[in-house]
Design an enzyme around this catalytic site. Structure first.
Site, PDB file in Angstrom:
ATOM      1  N   SER A   1      20.744  28.517  53.303  1.00 31.10           N
ATOM      2  CA  SER A   1      19.977  28.444  52.060  1.00 31.10           C
ATOM      3  C   SER A   1      20.232  29.707  51.264  1.00 31.10           C
ATOM      4  O   SER A   1      20.791  30.685  51.777  1.00 31.10           O
ATOM      5  CB  SER A   1      18.477  28.288  52.358  1.00 31.10           C
ATOM      6  OG  SER A   1      18.012  29.389  53.131  1.00 31.10           O
TER       7      SER A   1
ATOM      8  N   GLU B   1      45.894  44.484  39.595  1.00 30.07           N
ATOM      9  CA  GLU B   1      45.411  43.114  39.413  1.00 30.07           C
ATOM     10  C   GLU B   1      46.537  42.115  39.630  1.00 30.07           C
ATOM     11  O   GLU B   1      47.625  42.253  39.068  1.00 30.07           O
ATOM     12  CB  GLU B   1      44.854  42.959  37.997  1.00 30.07           C
ATOM     13  CG  GLU B   1      43.541  42.239  37.938  1.00 30.07           C
ATOM     14  CD  GLU B   1      42.419  43.000  38.638  1.00 30.07           C
ATOM     15  OE1 GLU B   1      42.025  42.576  39.747  1.00 30.07           O
ATOM     16  OE2 GLU B   1      41.937  43.997  38.101  1.00 30.07           O
ATOM     17  N   HIS B   2      46.261  41.102  40.432  1.00 29.01           N
ATOM     18  CA  HIS B   2      47.219  40.043  40.784  1.00 29.01           C
ATOM     19  C   HIS B   2      48.425  40.606  41.538  1.00 29.01           C
ATOM     20  O   HIS B   2      49.481  39.969  41.584  1.00 29.01           O
ATOM     21  CB  HIS B   2      47.665  39.266  39.541  1.00 29.01           C
ATOM     22  CG  HIS B   2      46.589  38.375  38.992  1.00 29.01           C
ATOM     23  ND1 HIS B   2      46.503  37.042  39.291  1.00 29.01           N
ATOM     24  CD2 HIS B   2      45.540  38.649  38.176  1.00 29.01           C
ATOM     25  CE1 HIS B   2      45.447  36.519  38.676  1.00 29.01           C
ATOM     26  NE2 HIS B   2      44.848  37.481  37.997  1.00 29.01           N
TER      27      HIS B   2
ATOM     28  N   GLY C   1      30.504  35.264  38.726  1.00 25.63           N
ATOM     29  CA  GLY C   1      31.431  34.942  37.659  1.00 25.63           C
ATOM     30  C   GLY C   1      31.844  36.115  36.805  1.00 25.63           C
ATOM     31  O   GLY C   1      32.493  35.935  35.769  1.00 25.63           O
TER      32      GLY C   1
ATOM     33  N   TYR D   1      44.668  30.579  37.495  1.00 22.68           N
ATOM     34  CA  TYR D   1      44.980  31.510  38.583  1.00 22.68           C
ATOM     35  C   TYR D   1      46.130  30.961  39.416  1.00 22.68           C
ATOM     36  O   TYR D   1      47.092  31.671  39.732  1.00 22.68           O
ATOM     37  CB  TYR D   1      43.722  31.712  39.441  1.00 22.68           C
ATOM     38  CG  TYR D   1      43.813  32.852  40.426  1.00 22.68           C
ATOM     39  CD1 TYR D   1      43.194  34.065  40.162  1.00 22.68           C
ATOM     40  CD2 TYR D   1      44.492  32.718  41.619  1.00 22.68           C
ATOM     41  CE1 TYR D   1      43.258  35.119  41.067  1.00 22.68           C
ATOM     42  CE2 TYR D   1      44.570  33.747  42.536  1.00 22.68           C
ATOM     43  CZ  TYR D   1      43.943  34.955  42.255  1.00 22.68           C
ATOM     44  OH  TYR D   1      44.017  35.976  43.150  1.00 22.68           O
TER      45      TYR D   1
ATOM     46  N   LEU E   1      33.380  40.579  39.836  1.00 22.64           N
ATOM     47  CA  LEU E   1      32.964  41.643  40.745  1.00 22.64           C
ATOM     48  C   LEU E   1      32.917  41.144  42.191  1.00 22.64           C
ATOM     49  O   LEU E   1      32.360  41.790  43.062  1.00 22.64           O
ATOM     50  CB  LEU E   1      31.597  42.199  40.334  1.00 22.64           C
ATOM     51  CG  LEU E   1      31.541  42.774  38.914  1.00 22.64           C
ATOM     52  CD1 LEU E   1      30.142  43.297  38.612  1.00 22.64           C
ATOM     53  CD2 LEU E   1      32.571  43.883  38.733  1.00 22.64           C
TER      54      LEU E   1
ATOM     55  N   ASP F   1      39.703  41.596  47.841  1.00 23.37           N
ATOM     56  CA  ASP F   1      38.254  41.604  47.674  1.00 23.37           C
ATOM     57  C   ASP F   1      37.538  41.797  49.001  1.00 23.37           C
ATOM     58  O   ASP F   1      36.613  42.608  49.128  1.00 23.37           O
ATOM     59  CB  ASP F   1      37.796  40.305  47.017  1.00 23.37           C
ATOM     60  CG  ASP F   1      38.380  40.114  45.627  1.00 23.37           C
ATOM     61  OD1 ASP F   1      38.945  41.079  45.082  1.00 23.37           O
ATOM     62  OD2 ASP F   1      38.276  38.993  45.104  1.00 23.37           O
TER      63      ASP F   1
END
Length: 386
Positions: A68, A35-36, A126, A228, A129, A176
């Site tokens: 849309s 992470e990060h 949010g 962040y 994921l 991601d």
């Protein structure tokens, strides 16, 4: 034809009055560990999950792009000749940002026709994921194939990252998008974020009788907010003070020197990234040599580092992790950018309902909103579905 594809075709027809030319989808992702580390040129080990974003696309005979979705009542349109990073905002910045970024990577957008896009998704928003990357990658693959651009998947990942950095305004790395585009069933994507070399590593969860439980705290986070960006700035400052191009070049053995050179907060930010990089390498090695049942301590240590050194956890995430650990999880950690979102727990199959129930009970006792608790499986990356 899957239900998701049929639904996408129906919703497109309902929105635009005709059938789409094709349907594409891309998955969200769980980051197993790392992470990060991505924007520090380090190592990450995510996998694509069986929650997907679907994009139905129809051709147009002009140069408009209309977008849309099922998560907003508005339809956004922009002329291809007027598309700039500042021309769009809100949710539409993700798909339209990809259109702009394709041009930045050399696509000749002056000679393509416009399209109508309708987006649907079952990736929780949010929750950490990567619902945003799922949108970007589904749209990128759809437009790449429909317009005949012929970008390879690592380049499409860079395109998605540029859209998120420049148009959305979130200073994220490339993990991601890489997971969403390169993922395979029952495997993780071991990614070197400096070279972008990717190695698909079998996870072996099913064979070992293990499930990955996601605990969505329902505390929403937003990468474009200050926390962040502040962490990224700390990492860059720490690397500069240590004379390193990035924290990828700082080793665990260098931390004693770093402690003497850096203020306490910057040192702890640096220590998280440096030790997390090592944990990713150790996790891949442990999986290969001993199987998934042996990686629990690395997941646990990752959470402690994010909680104490990087300070990106929240009480709900800590409670989810601690409750899972106390009730038999092999290992648990928060996942994603932090400041909310989800935790993951590697759990023996038989304990999934027990741990899920215990977590819900713990949240109720603390007066927190009821979490979403579900399992995910490593799944195929972005693809054309119809």
């Amino acid at each position: 034809m899957t239900d998701a594809v049929a639904s996408a075709q129906h919703l497109f027809a309902e929105q635009y009055g005709r059938r789409p030319a094709g349907v594409w989808s891309a998955p969200g992702r769980v980051n197993l560990i790392g992470e990060h580390t991505d924007y520090n040129d380090g190592f990450v080990f995510p996998f694509a999950i069986d929650r997907r974003t679907t994009v139905a696309l129809g051709d147009r005979d002009d140069r408009l792009v209309r977008v849309s979705s099922t998560f907003s009542p508005e339809t956004i349109e922009v002329h291809l000749d007027e598309l700039t990073p500042d021309a769009v905002s809100g949710w539409a910045a993700y798909p339209l940002g990809v259109v702009w970024a394709l041009g930045e990577f050399g696509a000749d957008l002056a000679h393509v026709r416009g399209v109508d896009l309708h987006i649907d998704s079952d990736v929780p928003v949010g929750a950490g994921l990567s619902s945003s990357a799922a949108i970007e990658c589904a749209v990128a693959l759809a437009l790449d194939e429909h317009w005949g651009l012929r970008f390879d998947r690592p380049t499409l990942a860079k395109i998605g990252r540029l859209a998120e950095n420049r148009v959305v305004g979130a200073p994220t790395g490339i993990m991601d998008q890489s997971a969403s585009l390169l993922g395979e069933a029952d495997a993780g994507v071991f990614l070197d974020c400096r070279s972008l070399d990717a190695d698909v590593i079998p996870l072996g969860f099913s064979e070992a009788g293990l499930s990955l439980l996601v605990i969505d705290t329902r505390v929403s986070h937003a990468h474009a907010t200050g926390g962040y960006a502040a962490r990224r700035a700390s990492c860059e400052a720490g690397a500069a003070a240590l004379g390193a191009e990035s924290l990828r070049d700082v080793r665990v053995d260098d931390l004693d020197r770093a402690r003497d050179l850096l203020d306490d907060e910057t040192f702890r930010r640096v220590r998280h990234v440096v030790t997390e990089n090592q944990r990713v390498l150790d996790t891949v090695r442990t999986l290969r040599e001993h199987g998934p049942g042996a990686i629990g301590p690395l997941l646990d240590a990752s959470h402690v580092s994010m909680r104490d050194d990087f300070e990106i956890s929240v009480p709900e995430l800590d409670l989810a992790v601690e409750t899972a650990q106390a009730n038999g999880a092999i290992g648990a950690r928060m996942t994603g950018g932090g400041f909310g979102g989800a935790a993951i727990a590697l759990v023996i199959d038989d304990l999934v309902p027990v741990i899920g129930r215990k977590v819900v009970e713990a949240f109720a006792e603390h007066g927190y909103r009821e979490p979403g608790v579900f399992t995910v499986h490593a799944a195929q990356g972005a693809r054309r579905d119809a």
